[in-house]
Enzyme design. Sequence first.
Site, PDB file in Angstrom:
ATOM      1  N   SER A 145       0.875  -1.174   0.000  1.00 51.99           N
ATOM      2  CA  SER A 145       0.000   0.000   0.000  1.00 51.99           C
ATOM      3  C   SER A 145       0.909   1.220   0.000  1.00 51.99           C
ATOM      4  O   SER A 145       2.109   1.104   0.299  1.00 51.99           O
ATOM      5  CB  SER A 145      -0.843  -0.024   1.276  1.00 51.99           C
ATOM      6  OG  SER A 145      -1.372   1.251   1.572  1.00 51.99           O
ATOM      7  N   TYR A 158      -1.858  -1.465  10.364  1.00 48.76           N
ATOM      8  CA  TYR A 158      -1.863  -1.557   8.898  1.00 48.76           C
ATOM      9  C   TYR A 158      -0.549  -1.010   8.344  1.00 48.76           C
ATOM     10  O   TYR A 158       0.106  -1.639   7.507  1.00 48.76           O
ATOM     11  CB  TYR A 158      -3.052  -0.752   8.345  1.00 48.76           C
ATOM     12  CG  TYR A 158      -3.343  -0.950   6.874  1.00 48.76           C
ATOM     13  CD1 TYR A 158      -4.058  -2.057   6.428  1.00 48.76           C
ATOM     14  CD2 TYR A 158      -2.929  -0.013   5.919  1.00 48.76           C
ATOM     15  CE1 TYR A 158      -4.352  -2.226   5.071  1.00 48.76           C
ATOM     16  CE2 TYR A 158      -3.212  -0.174   4.573  1.00 48.76           C
ATOM     17  CZ  TYR A 158      -3.926  -1.279   4.152  1.00 48.76           C
ATOM     18  OH  TYR A 158      -4.207  -1.452   2.810  1.00 48.76           O
TER      19      TYR A 158
HETATM   20  P1  NAD Z   1     -11.657  -6.391  -0.142  1.00 44.10           P
HETATM   21  O1  NAD Z   1     -12.255  -6.244   1.197  1.00 44.10           O
HETATM   22  O2  NAD Z   1     -12.454  -6.004  -1.339  1.00 44.10           O
HETATM   23  O3  NAD Z   1     -11.122  -7.882  -0.358  1.00 44.10           O
HETATM   24  C1  NAD Z   1     -10.364  -8.551   0.616  1.00 44.10           C
HETATM   25  C2  NAD Z   1     -10.622 -10.040   0.497  1.00 44.10           C
HETATM   26  O4  NAD Z   1      -9.768 -10.691   1.448  1.00 44.10           O
HETATM   27  C3  NAD Z   1     -12.054 -10.463   0.816  1.00 44.10           C
HETATM   28  O5  NAD Z   1     -12.562 -11.297  -0.215  1.00 44.10           O
HETATM   29  C4  NAD Z   1     -11.931 -11.227   2.132  1.00 44.10           C
HETATM   30  O6  NAD Z   1     -12.869 -12.296   2.270  1.00 44.10           O
HETATM   31  C5  NAD Z   1     -10.503 -11.753   2.032  1.00 44.10           C
HETATM   32  N1  NAD Z   1      -9.932 -12.109   3.338  1.00 44.10           N
HETATM   33  C6  NAD Z   1      -9.997 -11.398   4.494  1.00 44.10           C
HETATM   34  N2  NAD Z   1      -9.395 -12.059   5.477  1.00 44.10           N
HETATM   35  C7  NAD Z   1      -8.908 -13.213   4.938  1.00 44.10           C
HETATM   36  C8  NAD Z   1      -8.189 -14.324   5.468  1.00 44.10           C
HETATM   37  N3  NAD Z   1      -7.844 -14.382   6.743  1.00 44.10           N
HETATM   38  N4  NAD Z   1      -7.855 -15.331   4.619  1.00 44.10           N
HETATM   39  C9  NAD Z   1      -8.214 -15.273   3.306  1.00 44.10           C
HETATM   40  N5  NAD Z   1      -8.914 -14.277   2.771  1.00 44.10           N
HETATM   41  C10 NAD Z   1      -9.257 -13.252   3.584  1.00 44.10           C
HETATM   42  O7  NAD Z   1     -10.290  -5.544  -0.064  1.00 44.10           O
HETATM   43  P2  NAD Z   1      -9.327  -4.923  -1.191  1.00 44.10           P
HETATM   44  O8  NAD Z   1      -9.460  -3.449  -1.106  1.00 44.10           O
HETATM   45  O9  NAD Z   1      -9.472  -5.603  -2.492  1.00 44.10           O
HETATM   46  O10 NAD Z   1      -7.915  -5.285  -0.530  1.00 44.10           O
HETATM   47  C11 NAD Z   1      -7.045  -6.272  -1.029  1.00 44.10           C
HETATM   48  C12 NAD Z   1      -5.636  -5.932  -0.582  1.00 44.10           C
HETATM   49  O11 NAD Z   1      -5.240  -4.676  -1.122  1.00 44.10           O
HETATM   50  C13 NAD Z   1      -5.461  -5.803   0.941  1.00 44.10           C
HETATM   51  O12 NAD Z   1      -4.238  -6.398   1.331  1.00 44.10           O
HETATM   52  C14 NAD Z   1      -5.413  -4.316   1.158  1.00 44.10           C
HETATM   53  O13 NAD Z   1      -4.701  -3.962   2.312  1.00 44.10           O
HETATM   54  C15 NAD Z   1      -4.706  -3.869  -0.103  1.00 44.10           C
HETATM   55  N6  NAD Z   1      -4.893  -2.466  -0.433  1.00 44.10           N
HETATM   56  C16 NAD Z   1      -6.141  -1.975  -0.637  1.00 44.10           C
HETATM   57  C17 NAD Z   1      -6.291  -0.632  -0.945  1.00 44.10           C
HETATM   58  C18 NAD Z   1      -7.633  -0.020  -1.179  1.00 44.10           C
HETATM   59  O14 NAD Z   1      -7.703   1.214  -1.192  1.00 44.10           O
HETATM   60  N7  NAD Z   1      -8.690  -0.777  -1.365  1.00 44.10           N
HETATM   61  C19 NAD Z   1      -5.164   0.198  -1.062  1.00 44.10           C
HETATM   62  C20 NAD Z   1      -3.911  -0.351  -0.844  1.00 44.10           C
HETATM   63  C21 NAD Z   1      -3.785  -1.691  -0.537  1.00 44.10           C
END
Ligand code: NAD
Length: 263
Positions: A145, A158
């Site tokens: 991130s 985080y």
């Molecule tokens: P999201 O909530 O849309 O998807 C996350 C998925 O992870 C979900 O399907 C959930 O069921 C799954 N999950 C949660 N805990 C789990 C576990 N213990 N084992 C297996 N699966 C699990 O979130 P997203 O925004 O797509 O985030 C995905 C990644 O991207 C994360 O690591 C997040 O930190 C990172 N990220 C997101 C953003 C953003 O702005 N959305 C920015 C930077 C980084």
Amino acid sequence: MTTPTLMDKVAVITGAASGIGKDIAQLYVAHGARVVIADLDLTAASATALQLDASGARAMALQMDVTDEAAVEAGIAEVASQFGGVDILISNAGIQIVGPLDSYAFSDWKKMLAIHLDGAFLTTRACLKLMYAQQRGGTIIYMGSVHSKEASVLKAPYVAAKHGLVGLCKVVAKEGAKHGVRANVICPGFVRTPLVDKQIPEQALALGISEDEVVSKVMLKDTVDGEFTTVDDVAQTALFLASFPSNALTGQSIVVSHGWFMQ
Ligand code: NAD
């Protein structure tokens, strides 16, 4: 016709039932990969796999809690037996629990580190073992991130975990090199997924501002154009990293954030 970039590569993508991981899976299938939708939520993972390839030949759903050592070992063994190995791991599963440090619950701290860091370690270890044994190299991509580089209030675990992924990636790059395994981190800015949609009202409450202000004055304040990063921006970066042909690009973190953070 040219061969698709990821033809028959097997990609395990954690957290792929939603958001960023789901979009990467879709793009990878379009480029010839066979994808494993590894997620805590089996119903959503199965629906995603079905949507990507109803035949099951190019997309498989796998229920996996990335914090559970036995589940990760068993899950990756199942992938090896069904898809014949693993070429790409995208360690992407993640959650967010915001709150100020002075009252942050220890149980939430541990939960955050377990998903982001233990999960990255366990899936890395299971896939590395296979990649080394297969002797056809591999690629590991961590979903970092901008918070792998920067800090924000209310996000201590985080930020700590996302910084930690950069360190893990660098060690994988060094240890994996002689086996042809590369490792890199993608560092997105804010992307409108369920993870971010949940944070907007929470941050509004914690900071005492409106939801619109959370978007404009917190999330997008430092971007060059006031825009969210999209799931496709991140997926295209994941495609580029997975298809890069040599160890020239390893141990790196690439920020995709509309200029929010500039290295
Ligand atoms: P999201 O909530 O849309 O998807 C996350 C998925 O992870 C979900 O399907 C959930 O069921 C799954 N999950 C949660 N805990 C789990 C576990 N213990 N084992 C297996 N699966 C699990 O979130 P997203 O925004 O797509 O985030 C995905 C990644 O991207 C994360 O690591 C997040 O930190 C990172 N990220 C997101 C953003 C953003 O702005 N959305 C920015 C930077 C980084």
